[in-house]
Design an enzyme around this catalytic site. Sequence first.
Site, PDB file in Angstrom:
ATOM      1  N   ASN A 259      42.764  48.330  34.277  1.00  0.00           N
ATOM      2  CA  ASN A 259      41.654  48.740  34.295  1.00  0.00           C
ATOM      3  C   ASN A 259      41.420  50.574  34.136  1.00  0.00           C
ATOM      4  O   ASN A 259      41.601  50.760  34.918  1.00  0.00           O
ATOM      5  CB  ASN A 259      40.507  48.261  35.110  1.00  0.00           C
ATOM      6  CG  ASN A 259      38.758  48.626  34.436  1.00  0.00           C
ATOM      7  OD1 ASN A 259      38.462  49.916  34.904  1.00  0.00           O
ATOM      8  ND2 ASN A 259      38.284  47.013  34.533  1.00  0.00           N
ATOM      9  N   THR A 282      38.197  44.857  31.274  1.00  0.00           N
ATOM     10  CA  THR A 282      36.712  45.729  31.366  1.00  0.00           C
ATOM     11  C   THR A 282      35.684  44.973  32.185  1.00  0.00           C
ATOM     12  O   THR A 282      35.569  43.299  31.998  1.00  0.00           O
ATOM     13  CB  THR A 282      36.054  46.091  30.232  1.00  0.00           C
ATOM     14  OG1 THR A 282      34.790  46.488  30.402  1.00  0.00           O
ATOM     15  CG2 THR A 282      36.045  45.020  29.312  1.00  0.00           C
ATOM     16  N   GLU A 283      35.359  45.913  33.254  1.00  0.00           N
ATOM     17  CA  GLU A 283      34.724  44.879  34.543  1.00  0.00           C
ATOM     18  C   GLU A 283      33.314  43.502  33.379  1.00  0.00           C
ATOM     19  O   GLU A 283      32.763  42.930  34.305  1.00  0.00           O
ATOM     20  CB  GLU A 283      34.349  46.007  35.718  1.00  0.00           C
ATOM     21  CG  GLU A 283      33.528  47.167  35.168  1.00  0.00           C
ATOM     22  CD  GLU A 283      34.376  49.089  35.084  1.00  0.00           C
ATOM     23  OE1 GLU A 283      33.737  49.392  35.581  1.00  0.00           O
ATOM     24  OE2 GLU A 283      35.334  48.226  34.326  1.00  0.00           O
ATOM     25  N   ASN A 284      32.583  44.008  32.492  1.00  0.00           N
ATOM     26  CA  ASN A 284      31.728  43.512  31.995  1.00  0.00           C
ATOM     27  C   ASN A 284      32.174  42.420  31.192  1.00  0.00           C
ATOM     28  O   ASN A 284      31.166  41.672  30.935  1.00  0.00           O
ATOM     29  CB  ASN A 284      30.802  44.563  30.497  1.00  0.00           C
ATOM     30  CG  ASN A 284      31.841  44.998  30.438  1.00  0.00           C
ATOM     31  OD1 ASN A 284      33.068  45.515  30.264  1.00  0.00           O
ATOM     32  ND2 ASN A 284      31.657  44.934  28.893  1.00  0.00           N
TER      33      ASN A 284
END
Length: 447
Positions: A259, A282-284
């Site tokens: 990340n 990606t955290e979304n």
Amino acid sequence: MKTVPQLTAAEAAARIPEGAVLLVGGFGMTGNPVHLLHALADCGTRNLTYIGNNVGEPGLGGGRLLRNGQLRRAIGSFFTSNREAVAAAQADEIECELMPQGTLAEALRAGGAGIGGFYTPTSAGTPLAEGREVRELRGTPHVFVPALRGDVALLRAWKADTAGNLIYRRTEQNFNRAMATAADLVLVEAEHIVPVGELDPDSIHTPGCYVDGLVQAHTTLEDLGSSASLSASARRADPDREAIARRALAELHPGDVVNLGIGIPTLVADFITPEHGLILHTENGMLGVGPAPADGGGALDYPVNAGKIPVTAVRGASYFDSADSFGMIRGGHIDVAIMGGLQVDSAGNLANWAAPGKPLLGVGGAMDLASGARRLIITMNHNERSGAPKLVPSCTLPLTALGAVDLVITELAVFRCDGGLRLIELMPGASLDEVRARTSAPFTTHL
């Protein structure tokens, strides 16, 4: 099979009462229910509590509610990108509560599942844990977070059938999936509304039992604003920042799930080739992030990364919602997180989300990643613009995570954090004397 009422945006907004607690989907303006929010703005309904990752851009989405003075409270993880939200909070016109992004997603999932709350290591030892119950579990401090529920959820879907079954597109799942489960009244705008039976049951993300009303959406890039329509424009970093990014890439190994944070870490992606064999997260809600689209692109045509910039998907990529994404992070399934830093101290503590003199309105996913990734690499300039050291004996800025840093890379040197700071490498052109002169934290040398 039930049939969900199809409403105009105005009819849906009229069902929202004064003082309602709203759950609003979207990450930036991606997957954001702009039609419903703008209709609610036209209604003038006031004293609303807004729960979402952010409140949109100035005058768009939730930003229009904010501008109209319809919000009395907001709960989310990143309000800094909306200057009007910052100004309203500073003037005490709106009450803002910050939650780490993964904690927000999990609190919504818990609320939808009928769970009263949960313990998480995220934010332990930071200002966001103040006033909350902290318990040590498996030798690690955990913060108790109550579940979140709303009176009304306003969501955005790609496809819906007349029974209310929903499919989201690419990174538009974000908070929409969890929010669909956690409100008493769920109103959804969808780009395509089809007869029941036309959606593949294997592809449905949200079953129709959660949905109470559907609105036809016809969104353009103008509706979504600049944050959703940004192309990944060519950028040139200064040589020091590029050198830091290249050195960070050398720490990664084929097969690593990685990340990349905002700032210098983003530059690492510019140097990744297929031969590196890395899997970018990606955290979304995406695993398998590829390079920027060759045609510039826009958020209606491509997924977006955590910086809200359009990206492509590599072969084998997958999409998921924010709750699952942060479950990967907290569950130890992210091998390496590369993040920026404002301060790192001798104990490996990190401060990177709040600077002096600036409102504390944006934490995002930093706390989750710092405490959840198996390995944390911090890339940063060695000193502030004022000359103040960033490697310090003890952090004086608000903490992001306790004892989480494994490696620090600056334009001068590389340090390991393992019971103290160890200088293991000088960057090209740097001298040991210069490093000593520009570092206030004690360190040992192993060159």
